[in-house]
Scaffold this active site. Structure first.
Site, mmCIF file in Angstrom:
data_model
loop_
_atom_site.group_PDB
_atom_site.id
_atom_site.type_symbol
_atom_site.label_atom_id
_atom_site.label_comp_id
_atom_site.label_asym_id
_atom_site.label_seq_id
_atom_site.Cartn_x
_atom_site.Cartn_y
_atom_site.Cartn_z
ATOM 1 N N ASP A 1 -7.653 -7.625 1.007
ATOM 2 C CA ASP A 1 -6.714 -7.681 2.126
ATOM 3 C C ASP A 1 -7.482 -7.240 3.360
ATOM 4 O OD1 ASP A 1 -6.461 -4.554 1.678
ATOM 5 O OD2 ASP A 1 -5.501 -5.033 3.591
ATOM 6 N N GLY B 1 0.692 4.248 1.538
ATOM 7 C CA GLY B 1 1.008 5.018 2.726
ATOM 8 C C GLY B 1 -0.001 6.073 3.094
ATOM 9 N N PHE C 1 -3.278 6.079 3.342
ATOM 10 C CA PHE C 1 -4.309 5.633 4.292
ATOM 11 C C PHE C 1 -3.714 5.496 5.683
ATOM 12 C CE2 PHE C 1 -8.262 3.643 5.401
ATOM 13 C CZ PHE C 1 -7.956 2.738 6.398
ATOM 14 N N ASP D 1 0.854 -1.169 0.000
ATOM 15 C CA ASP D 1 0.000 0.000 0.000
ATOM 16 C C ASP D 1 0.899 1.230 0.000
ATOM 17 O OD1 ASP D 1 -2.919 1.075 1.940
ATOM 18 O OD2 ASP D 1 -2.214 1.530 -0.090
ATOM 19 N N ASP E 1 -2.972 8.019 -2.538
ATOM 20 C CA ASP E 1 -4.346 8.507 -2.671
ATOM 21 C C ASP E 1 -4.794 9.146 -1.363
ATOM 22 O OD1 ASP E 1 -4.258 6.093 -1.270
ATOM 23 O OD2 ASP E 1 -6.339 5.622 -1.764
HETATM 24 C C1 PK3 Z 1 -9.791 -1.553 6.861
HETATM 25 N N1 PK3 Z 1 -10.406 -0.740 5.858
HETATM 26 C C2 PK3 Z 1 -9.675 -0.174 4.891
HETATM 27 N N2 PK3 Z 1 -10.218 0.684 4.002
HETATM 28 C C3 PK3 Z 1 -9.188 1.103 3.229
HETATM 29 C C4 PK3 Z 1 -9.160 2.046 2.190
HETATM 30 C C5 PK3 Z 1 -7.927 2.358 1.606
HETATM 31 C C6 PK3 Z 1 -7.834 3.379 0.571
HETATM 32 O O1 PK3 Z 1 -8.828 4.021 0.166
HETATM 33 N N3 PK3 Z 1 -6.612 3.659 0.066
HETATM 34 C C7 PK3 Z 1 -5.485 2.990 0.483
HETATM 35 N N4 PK3 Z 1 -4.318 3.324 -0.093
HETATM 36 N N5 PK3 Z 1 -5.524 2.012 1.418
HETATM 37 C C8 PK3 Z 1 -6.733 1.709 2.019
HETATM 38 C C9 PK3 Z 1 -6.776 0.741 3.060
HETATM 39 C C10 PK3 Z 1 -5.521 0.048 3.537
HETATM 40 C C11 PK3 Z 1 -5.294 -1.241 2.800
HETATM 41 O O2 PK3 Z 1 -5.864 -2.264 3.512
HETATM 42 C C12 PK3 Z 1 -8.005 0.465 3.658
HETATM 43 N N6 PK3 Z 1 -8.346 -0.347 4.703
#
Ligand code: PK3
Length: 373
Positions: free
Chosen positions: A267, A95, A97, A93, A147
């Site tokens: 995930d 970073g 979030f 990912d 993002d």
């Molecule tokens: C647990 N819920 C969740 N919603 C997400 C939403 C996002 C998102 O919109 N963008 C990014 N880059 N990562 C996200 C992640 C981390 C990955 O698990 C999320 N994790």
């Protein structure tokens, strides 16, 4: 082993897809569940165990690894696969979030995000370009764009601002990533719970011709039906011949319903985090081993499982370990939970191939509803 990143849809059943991503480090069977390996480790598990449970790919995090041990250090040590001894594909990912959910004093501008480390308060800047650079230093196979994930509920103009910023950052990440045949950079659809903004985000990202697309901005506390509604409007706008990854999802029920709407990759920290908190996922639903009702129960979690953690240990012993906060409790329950999640995914893949997805979902849902005996 292919030198390219390719995705093939092998079978469909309604909107559910059985597919396969091939890349130099291995093949990913979809629908796929990616165990979360945030700091380069799937907590309490050996990587060989994670692989033996059927995981084809794990998730790593730019945010955590850039703070500690540092992306340049991981690169000097041969990259994340060598460092963590996981030779198969890794998705990282970007970073953004994690900054929003973990760090303090963060600020978002057109340039990127500035924030202070949640570990030692040190200041950091992360632009879309730096996020892709870090993911490259980690030698990540599937890299996510930087993002901005909007927390819900939010005003439409706030959701629109973050969605449009994320689109501009997607373009910058595509440029920074360049052309790396055996790797991929995925865009992330934003737009909150607003169907019009979701469609616009997906259409704009699709025009970038990326190798895969994530649906972000969900699993942030919205009701399940809102999440599913957003999939109903988003998936049809994404190219059918590219993988779709729903970020941060979810419970077994979330997963089966999202696969039915065209999602290929998932995930979620639930199976690993729940394991550390004494919670077991089984085909008969959730079992809270902290509960005193298990204190004298000699039965295993699931006598029919092929996972030793589910088959060979009594609930009484698991209850004792959890109550005593013994490390083995977290280890055995994480092992059980990841085993259950991977067996759930294998069942979904088989059901789509056999054209009996709806029937299979009815069977597994009935098992959860029956509850633990
Ligand atoms: C647990 N819920 C969740 N919603 C997400 C939403 C996002 C998102 O919109 N963008 C990014 N880059 N990562 C996200 C992640 C981390 C990955 O698990 C999320 N994790």
């Amino acid at each position: 082993m292919s030198t390219e990143f390719t995705f093939k849809v092998l079978a469909t059943d309604g909107k559910a897809r059985r597919g396969e991503i091939t890349m130099p480090r291995g093949t990913i069977r979809t629908p796929a569940f990616m165990p979360v390996g945030t700091g380069g480790t799937v907590k309490t598990m050996y990587m060989d165990q994670v692989r033996d449970l059927g995981a084809d790919i794990i998730l790593g995090n730019t945010y955590h690894l850039m703070l500690r041990p540092g992306a340049e250090r991981v690169a000097r040590l041969g990259g994340l696969h060598e460092f963590a001894r996981w030779p198969h594909p890794i998705l990282t990912d970007s970073g953004g979030f994690q900054v929003m959910s973990l760090s303090k004093l963060r600020k978002i501008t057109e340039k990127g995000v500035t924030f202070r480390s949640h570990i030692d308060g040190a200041p950091y800047e992360m632009s879309p370009e730096r996020s892709i650079e870090i993911q490259g230093l980690l030698d990540s196979d599937i890299q996510m764009q930087l993002d901005e994930c909007t927390a819900l509920p939010a005003k439409e103009r706030e959701i629109e601002r973050a969605m449009e910023l994320s689109l501009r950052w997607a373009d910058r990440c595509k440029t920074a990533f360049g052309d790396q045949p055996g790797k991929a950079m995925f865009g992330i659809v934003q737009g909150g719970d607003n169907a019009r903004l979701r469609e616009r985000s997906a259409q704009s990202l699709a025009s970038l011709g990326l190798k895969g697309y994530a649906v972000g901005g969900l699993a942030v506390g919205e009701p399940q039906d809102v999440m599913l509604d957003m999939l109903d409007v988003t998936c049809p706008e994404l190219p059918a011949d590219k993988p779709r990854y729903l970020m941060g999802v979810g419970t077994p029920d979330d997963i089966v319903k999202s696969v039915a709407r065209g999602i290929d990759m998932f995930d979620c920290v639930m199976p690993t985090r729940a394991g550390r908190h004494g919670l077991a996922y089984t085909r008969r639903g959730k079992v809270n081993l902290r509960n005193a009702r298990h204190a004298d129960d000699h039965r295993p979690l699931d006598e029919e499982s092929d996972c030793p953690a589910a088959r060979d240990y009594s609930r009484a012993y698991l209850h004792h370990l959890v109550r005593s906060q013994e490390a083995l409790g977290a280890m055995l329950l994480t092992w059980n939970n990841l085993s259950y999640y991977q067996s759930l995914m294998q069942g979904l893949r088989d059901a789509i191939e056999q054209g009996r997805y709806a029937e299979h979902v009815a069977e597994v849902s009935e098992g959860w509803a029956r509850g633990d005996i």
